[in-house]
Design a protein around this motif. Structure first.
Motif, short mmCIF file in Angstrom:
data_model
loop_
_atom_site.label_atom_id
_atom_site.label_comp_id
_atom_site.label_asym_id
_atom_site.label_seq_id
_atom_site.Cartn_x
_atom_site.Cartn_y
_atom_site.Cartn_z
N MET A 166 -18.42 7.54 -48.30
CA MET A 166 -18.26 8.02 -49.82
C MET A 166 -18.33 6.58 -50.40
SD MET A 166 -17.81 11.17 -50.88
CE MET A 166 -17.32 12.66 -50.44
N ALA A 167 -17.73 5.35 -49.77
CA ALA A 167 -17.90 4.36 -50.49
C ALA A 167 -19.11 3.59 -50.32
CB ALA A 167 -16.91 3.25 -49.63
N LEU A 168 -19.90 4.05 -49.38
CA LEU A 168 -21.35 3.73 -49.20
C LEU A 168 -21.96 4.25 -50.32
CD1 LEU A 168 -21.93 3.33 -45.50
CD2 LEU A 168 -21.33 1.65 -46.94
N LYS A 169 -21.70 5.53 -50.90
CA LYS A 169 -22.51 6.21 -51.71
C LYS A 169 -22.04 5.93 -53.17
CE LYS A 169 -24.13 9.53 -48.46
NZ LYS A 169 -24.36 11.11 -48.28
N GLY A 170 -21.06 4.88 -53.23
CA GLY A 170 -20.75 4.42 -54.42
C GLY A 170 -19.44 5.21 -55.19
N ALA A 171 -18.67 5.82 -54.53
CA ALA A 171 -17.53 6.64 -54.98
C ALA A 171 -16.53 5.34 -55.60
CB ALA A 171 -16.95 7.31 -53.76
N ALA B 161 -23.43 14.18 -39.36
CA ALA B 161 -23.37 13.98 -40.82
C ALA B 161 -23.08 12.61 -41.09
CB ALA B 161 -22.28 14.85 -41.53
N TYR B 162 -23.08 11.95 -39.95
CA TYR B 162 -22.73 10.61 -40.19
C TYR B 162 -23.75 9.33 -40.05
CZ TYR B 162 -17.79 11.91 -38.77
OH TYR B 162 -16.44 12.23 -38.84
N ASP B 163 -24.98 9.85 -40.32
CA ASP B 163 -26.14 8.81 -40.40
C ASP B 163 -25.99 7.75 -40.97
OD1 ASP B 163 -27.23 10.79 -38.61
OD2 ASP B 163 -29.33 10.71 -39.62
N GLY B 164 -25.41 8.05 -42.36
CA GLY B 164 -25.21 6.94 -43.50
C GLY B 164 -24.62 5.79 -42.94
N LEU B 165 -23.60 6.05 -41.99
CA LEU B 165 -22.88 4.75 -41.44
C LEU B 165 -23.77 3.89 -41.01
CD1 LEU B 165 -20.15 6.71 -39.74
CD2 LEU B 165 -19.89 5.65 -41.78
N LEU B 166 -24.81 4.08 -40.61
CA LEU B 166 -25.92 2.96 -39.96
C LEU B 166 -26.71 2.44 -41.28
CD1 LEU B 166 -27.41 4.72 -36.84
CD2 LEU B 166 -25.08 3.49 -37.07
N LYS B 167 -26.46 2.59 -42.28
CA LYS B 167 -27.21 2.06 -43.57
C LYS B 167 -26.20 1.11 -44.13
CE LYS B 167 -30.51 5.47 -44.68
NZ LYS B 167 -30.10 6.99 -44.46
N ARG B 168 -26.81 -0.03 -44.74
CA ARG B 168 -25.99 -1.17 -45.37
C ARG B 168 -25.11 -0.46 -46.60
NH1 ARG B 168 -24.17 -4.82 -43.32
NH2 ARG B 168 -26.39 -5.61 -42.45
N TYR B 169 -26.01 0.46 -47.38
CA TYR B 169 -25.31 0.98 -48.70
C TYR B 169 -26.24 2.36 -48.97
CZ TYR B 169 -22.75 1.35 -53.14
OH TYR B 169 -22.09 1.72 -54.04
N ILE B 170 -25.96 2.96 -49.51
CA ILE B 170 -26.58 4.21 -49.95
C ILE B 170 -26.85 4.42 -51.45
CG2 ILE B 170 -26.96 6.82 -49.42
CD1 ILE B 170 -24.98 6.20 -46.91
N ASP B 171 -27.88 3.81 -51.89
CA ASP B 171 -28.45 3.62 -53.24
C ASP B 171 -28.74 4.83 -53.80
OD1 ASP B 171 -29.40 0.97 -51.89
OD2 ASP B 171 -28.05 0.73 -53.52
#
Lengths: 290, 290
Positions: free
Chosen positions: A161-166, B280-290
């Motif tokens: 959620m934080a990484l997606k800007g929550a 559903a955790y793929d995003g954890l490997l990204k710096r930020y999800i813009d």
């Protein structure tokens, strides 16, 4: 941003529950709350204490329930976080948070991703794990990272959620004690629940709102001794500092003023997002690394 | 398993520091500790308060230091967690925890993965981020998930250690206050530091050992006002429950008895590993999800 958390006992009757919760929203709005959060499955009992196919009937009214809470949000001009039992198709149900904008439109939905299954909490029987992912919901007050109950134990959920800007983490919840446990064990469990969530706030530099049920609910099947929901709804800031906390045994509307600008300051001091080792996190996508 | 945490002030002199810390290991062993953990960079000052190329000299003795601590572990027949400044090659240095077995052999190494860089903590100048990953170290007492200081803020690091079978999380640390901060701010920072770590214990169902420096160390460059290390070394159990906690301003050897079997019980009650949504955790490997 003033927020209100509605911590309630199950009244034994849906009609009474709807009246009580919507009155609480009205009171919260009158007291200046722009964002109101209701507890998990607030319009019914915590029905997951036993497995009974008849209880899927509680989800039949989902569309009607959405209309009802839409009108409550609109009448009081608040952003409203609800927690409903969603029938999606025959044999396919979710534990779903529906978020309403101040004008009553649906701002977004979150379907509980992590589903528990423990004695007294037979949720895997009722709820299909969510398939909407961890997507913050944009509203007029800010971008809400809405998660539900068992998600509370997962740092991965808060981080995504934080990484997606929550801009704030929000957890409608139903968690409690078994009366047969020792007082020491009860203390450890409640403290663990508060601590892990405050930890998510710290790790992500985000404020956090957690709203729990309160009061005793018997197991209708008589197999277990029922659950005493421990209340303790709370709001903390981006350093995990407690801003407001409710009692373990009383219904209440809990208020807190969240300073969203504070998060910017805290993240400048402790820039944890800067230093994540995304090159070395592959293992997080594995079940276990044997 | 009895553990001992050695919380110390910088003595101003390496020879004195080696004597003091090795005496503490001896005392801890005499008091029944099987595992002894020293604080971050325990054989020198916290030298990262300013950037000075001459300070890389402190790493020249790495091989000799390893031999010294090996002999201390062997003489006292304890598993010993040290925190050293490692010269790997010219211009390539790490902040490295070296773990010794009771017979003095090296059980394993961990090179600090998350490196801070904040005023007074200029670690990115001195330390290359670790390249050994998050690998627990097998010892005769149990499998140690050794991490270092700034790693404390990263749920990912603790989780990866847990997924690889760590039985306890361990953090040698150097963190403190600036005297110019308000008492409220100091409280929030110390509480956040304790809370986020207790949260890792809860989320992973693992006990956790955190050992911090104590005492004031001036900035030799005179640019900043120095750091008052806040001690508060602690041990918590797998529900995040505090088992022992040291003072903010005193040198001490802190003891705790860790019940490793308790973790099995706690994880049966709260089987968080069961329900992780690795799909559903793929995003954890990204710096930020813009």
């Amino acid at each position: 941003m003033r927020v209100a958390l509605v911590q309630e006992k199950w009244s034994g009757n849906k009609e009474v529950a709807l009246k009580k919760s919507s009155d609480a929203v009205k009171e919260a709005a009158a007291n200046g709350a722009e964002l109101v959060v209701l507890q998990e499955l607030h319009q019914g009992p915590y029905f997951c204490q036993h497995e009974d196919v008849e209880l899927f009937n509680l989800a039949e009214s989902f569309e009607e329930d959405v209309k009802f809470w839409s009108s409550v949000a609109k009448q009081n001009s608040v952003v409203l976080v609800t927690s409903l039992f969603e029938k999606r198709a025959a044999g396919l149900y979710h534990n779903t948070a529906v978020v309403f904008e101040k004008d009553g439109t649906i701002a977004g939905k979150y379907r509980k991703m992590h589903i528990p299954d423990d004695p007294g909490f037979y949720e895997k029987f009722y709820f299909t794990p969510g398939d909407l992912g961890f997507e913050p919901i944009q509203t007029s007050v800010c971008r809400l990272g809405v998660l539900v109950c068992w998600d509370q134990w997962y740092p991965e959920a808060a981080r995504l959620m934080a990484l997606k800007g929550a801009e704030v983490l929000i957890y409608p919840t139903a968690i409690g004690w078994f009366d047969g446990d020792t007082e020491d064990e009860k203390k450890r469990q409640r403290d663990a629940w508060i601590t892990v969530q405050r930890g998510h706030a710290v790790a992500n530099g985000l404020p956090l709102i957690s709203v729990n049920r309160v009061g005793f609910e018997a197991d209708p099947s008589g197999q277990l001794d029922g659950i005493r929901f421990w209340g303790s709804s709370f709001v903390c800031g981006p350093q995990g500092e407690i801003l407001a906390e409710a009692a373990t045994d009383e219904e209440t509307i809990l208020y807190a003023d969240i300073d969203l600008k504070r998060c910017e300051t805290v993240r400048r001091w402790w820039p944890f997002l800067r230093d994540r080792r995304i090159d070395a996190y592959d293992g997080l996508l594995k079940r276990y690394i044997d």
